[in-house]
Design an enzyme around this catalytic site. Structure first.
Site, short mmCIF file in Angstrom:
data_model
loop_
_atom_site.label_atom_id
_atom_site.label_comp_id
_atom_site.label_asym_id
_atom_site.label_seq_id
_atom_site.Cartn_x
_atom_site.Cartn_y
_atom_site.Cartn_z
N ASN A 1 -3.77 -6.63 -4.42
CA ASN A 1 -4.66 -7.00 -3.11
C ASN A 1 -4.01 -7.90 -2.15
O ASN A 1 -4.06 -8.13 -2.32
CB ASN A 1 -6.12 -6.98 -3.80
N SER B 1 -1.85 0.94 15.15
CA SER B 1 -2.45 2.11 15.25
C SER B 1 -2.46 1.96 16.69
O SER B 1 -2.65 0.99 17.75
CB SER B 1 -4.16 2.20 14.13
N LYS C 1 -5.95 -3.67 14.09
CA LYS C 1 -5.26 -3.18 14.23
C LYS C 1 -4.51 -3.93 15.50
O LYS C 1 -2.85 -4.32 15.93
CB LYS C 1 -5.13 -1.21 14.51
N GLY D 1 0.44 -1.58 -0.38
CA GLY D 1 0.16 -0.25 0.12
C GLY D 1 0.61 1.47 0.00
O GLY D 1 0.78 1.75 1.27
N ALA D 2 1.84 1.19 -1.26
CA ALA D 2 3.19 2.43 -1.02
C ALA D 2 2.65 3.50 -2.33
O ALA D 2 3.65 3.63 -2.34
CB ALA D 2 4.04 1.68 -0.60
N ALA E 1 -10.29 -3.44 16.29
CA ALA E 1 -9.25 -5.00 16.25
C ALA E 1 -8.80 -4.64 15.15
O ALA E 1 -7.56 -5.73 15.94
CB ALA E 1 -11.10 -5.74 16.20
N ASN F 1 1.27 -2.47 5.60
CA ASN F 1 1.53 -0.61 6.08
C ASN F 1 -0.11 -0.62 5.21
O ASN F 1 -1.04 0.30 5.98
CB ASN F 1 2.48 0.02 5.06
N ARG G 1 1.13 5.99 -1.72
CA ARG G 1 1.38 6.93 -1.90
C ARG G 1 1.23 7.15 0.08
O ARG G 1 1.05 6.05 0.59
CB ARG G 1 -1.18 7.67 -1.89
N TYR H 1 -11.74 -1.81 12.68
CA TYR H 1 -10.64 -0.42 12.82
C TYR H 1 -9.69 -0.84 13.84
O TYR H 1 -7.98 -1.80 13.81
CB TYR H 1 -10.50 0.50 12.23
N ILE I 1 -2.59 10.69 11.69
CA ILE I 1 -0.86 11.24 10.86
C ILE I 1 -1.95 12.06 9.57
O ILE I 1 -2.88 11.40 9.16
CB ILE I 1 -0.08 10.10 10.33
P1 NAI Z 1 -3.38 6.12 2.45
O1 NAI Z 1 -5.08 5.84 2.72
O2 NAI Z 1 -2.81 7.05 2.95
O3 NAI Z 1 -2.63 5.11 1.97
C1 NAI Z 1 -3.86 3.91 2.00
C2 NAI Z 1 -2.42 2.94 0.72
O4 NAI Z 1 -3.12 1.35 0.84
C3 NAI Z 1 -3.12 3.41 -0.32
O5 NAI Z 1 -2.56 4.00 -1.77
C4 NAI Z 1 -4.40 2.26 -1.02
O6 NAI Z 1 -4.52 2.23 -2.59
C5 NAI Z 1 -3.01 1.19 -0.40
N1 NAI Z 1 -4.46 -0.05 0.15
C6 NAI Z 1 -5.36 0.42 0.32
N2 NAI Z 1 -6.24 -0.92 0.12
C7 NAI Z 1 -5.12 -1.42 -0.34
C8 NAI Z 1 -4.95 -3.52 -0.94
N3 NAI Z 1 -6.08 -3.64 -0.77
N4 NAI Z 1 -3.81 -4.02 -0.74
C9 NAI Z 1 -2.91 -2.89 -2.31
N5 NAI Z 1 -2.95 -1.33 -1.41
C10 NAI Z 1 -3.87 -1.04 -1.02
O7 NAI Z 1 -3.57 5.87 4.51
P2 NAI Z 1 -2.27 6.35 5.05
O8 NAI Z 1 -2.48 7.31 6.11
O9 NAI Z 1 -0.84 6.60 4.15
O10 NAI Z 1 -2.44 5.11 6.17
C11 NAI Z 1 -1.51 3.89 5.85
C12 NAI Z 1 -0.96 2.69 6.99
O11 NAI Z 1 -1.22 3.97 8.26
C13 NAI Z 1 -2.65 2.08 7.33
O12 NAI Z 1 -2.66 0.81 7.90
C14 NAI Z 1 -3.52 2.81 8.15
O13 NAI Z 1 -4.20 1.95 8.75
C15 NAI Z 1 -2.20 3.18 9.06
N6 NAI Z 1 -2.14 4.44 10.17
C16 NAI Z 1 -2.38 5.74 9.95
C17 NAI Z 1 -2.44 6.00 10.45
C18 NAI Z 1 -3.17 7.88 9.99
O14 NAI Z 1 -3.70 8.90 11.11
N7 NAI Z 1 -3.32 8.31 8.75
C19 NAI Z 1 -2.47 5.72 11.76
C20 NAI Z 1 -2.70 4.71 11.97
C21 NAI Z 1 -2.44 4.32 11.53
#
Ligand code: NAI
Length: 239
Positions: A64, A134, A151, A13-14, A149, A91, A16, A147, A180
Site C-alpha cells: 500500500n 495531472s 496533484k 500502482g502498476a 491539491a 504513479n 493496470r 485530487y 486518459i
Molecule cells: P487506475 O485506477 O486505472 O490504476 C491505478 C492503479 O493504482 C491501480 O492498479 C490501483 O490498484 C493502484 N493503487 C491505488 N491505490 C494504491 C495504493 N494505495 N498503493 C498501491 N497501488 C495503488 O488509474 P490510472 O488512470 O492508470 O492512473 C494512474 C495515475 O495517473 C494516477 O496517479 C492518476 O491520478 C494519474 N492520472 C490519471 C489520469 C487519467 O485520465 N486516467 C489523468 C491524470 C492523472
C-alpha cells in the site's frame, strides 16, 4: 540496446492502467521492473508475465503506497532483490470526487494519503524520479479539490526534490496527464466525458501508452538535462 538497458525501475500502482503501460514500455527499452500494487492477484500476475515476456527481470509486490511502513519494507525488499534502483515512478493514485463544501475528512485524507504521501523517498546516488500529477494539479477542477491539491503537491514535491538532490545527479520531474482512457476515467458519466472531449484539440482521449512514451523520455538519458519540469500530456487541452 534499449534506452533503459541495465537500469532498474520501480513503478507504483502498476498492475493496470498508466502504471502498467509505463512498466511495459520501460521493459521494452531494457529496464528491469519492480512494480507495486495493493494486491498482486491474477491481474497483477498477468502484468508480471507480460513484462517477463520482454526478457527483463520483473517482480510485482503487494504494498500500500499510502502506508509508510509498507513502503519502507517494500523498498528494502526491492533493493535486496534488484540491487540499486535508477528510476522511480510515483504513479499510484485514486479519486474520491466531490464538491469542497460537501467533502468529508475521510474523502480528503484518503486522496492525499494515496496520491501525495505515497511518493517514495530513497537514498540514491543518481537517478530519475517521475511523479504522476495531472492537468487538474496545474489548473484546478471543480469537484476535485482533494485530487487537485494532491496533484499540485506532487508537482511541488518534484520541483523541490530537483533542487535538493540535483547536485547528486538526481533528476525529478512531473507528468500531468489530461484525459486518459483507463479504469479511473471509465467510471465518469458520459456527460462528463463529453465535456472533457470538447476541450481536447487533438479530439481524442489519451492512451496509457501516450503517457508511457513521455515517462520513457524522462526516465532515460535522453532527458539528462531536464529536471524540475512538469510535462502536460493532454492532447493540447486548454482548461
Ligand atoms: P487506475 O485506477 O486505472 O490504476 C491505478 C492503479 O493504482 C491501480 O492498479 C490501483 O490498484 C493502484 N493503487 C491505488 N491505490 C494504491 C495504493 N494505495 N498503493 C498501491 N497501488 C495503488 O488509474 P490510472 O488512470 O492508470 O492512473 C494512474 C495515475 O495517473 C494516477 O496517479 C492518476 O491520478 C494519474 N492520472 C490519471 C489520469 C487519467 O485520465 N486516467 C489523468 C491524470 C492523472
Amino acid at each position: 540496446m534499449g534506452l533503459l538497458t541495465g537500469k532498474t525501475a520501480i513503478v507504483t500502482g502498476a498492475a493496470r492502467g498508466i502504471g502498467k503501460a509505463i512498466a511495459l514500455k520501460f521493459a521494452a527499452e531494457g529496464a528491469n521492473i519492480a512494480f507495486t500494487d495493493l494486491v498482486i492477484d491474477e491481474n497483477g500476475q498477468n502484468t508480471e508475465k507480460e513484462i517477463a515476456a520482454l526478457g527483463v527481470k520483473v517482480k510485482g509486490y503487494a504494498s500500500n503506497a499510502a502506508n509508510f511502513e509498507d513502503t519502507e519494507k517494500v523498498v528494502n525488499q526491492i533493493k535486496d532483490d534488484f540491487g540499486s534502483v535508477d528510476i522511480l515512478v510515483n504513479n499510484a493514485g485514486i479519486t474520491k470526487d466531490g464538491l469542497m463544501m460537501r467533502m468529508s475528512e475521510a474523502q480528503w485524507d484518503a486522496v492525499i494519503a494515496v496520491n501525495l504521501k505515497s511518493a517514495f523517498m530513497m537514498r540514491q546516488k543518481s537517478g530519475s524520479i517521475i511523479n504522476m500529477a495531472s492537468v487538474v494539479g496545474v489548473h484546478g477542477n471543480a469537484g476535485q479539490c482533494n485530487y487537485s491539491a494532491s496533484k499540485a503537491g506532487m508537482i511541488g514535491l518534484a520541483k523541490s526534490i530537483a533542487q535538493e538532490l540535483g547536485s547528486r545527479g538526481i533528476r525529478a520531474n512531473a507528468i500531468a496527464p489530461g484525459f486518459i482512457i483507463t479504469d479511473m476515467t471509465a467510471k465518469l458519466s458520459d456527460e462528463v466525458k463529453a465535456e472533457w472531449a470538447k476541450k481536447i484539440p487533438l479530439r481524442r482521449g489519451g492512451t496509457p501508452e501516450d503517457v508511457a512514451d513521455v515517462a520513457t523520455f524522462l526516465a532515460s538519458d535522453m532527458s539528462s538535462y531536464v529536471s524540475g519540469q512538469v510535462i502536460q500530456v493532454d492532447g493540447g487541452m486548454n482548461m
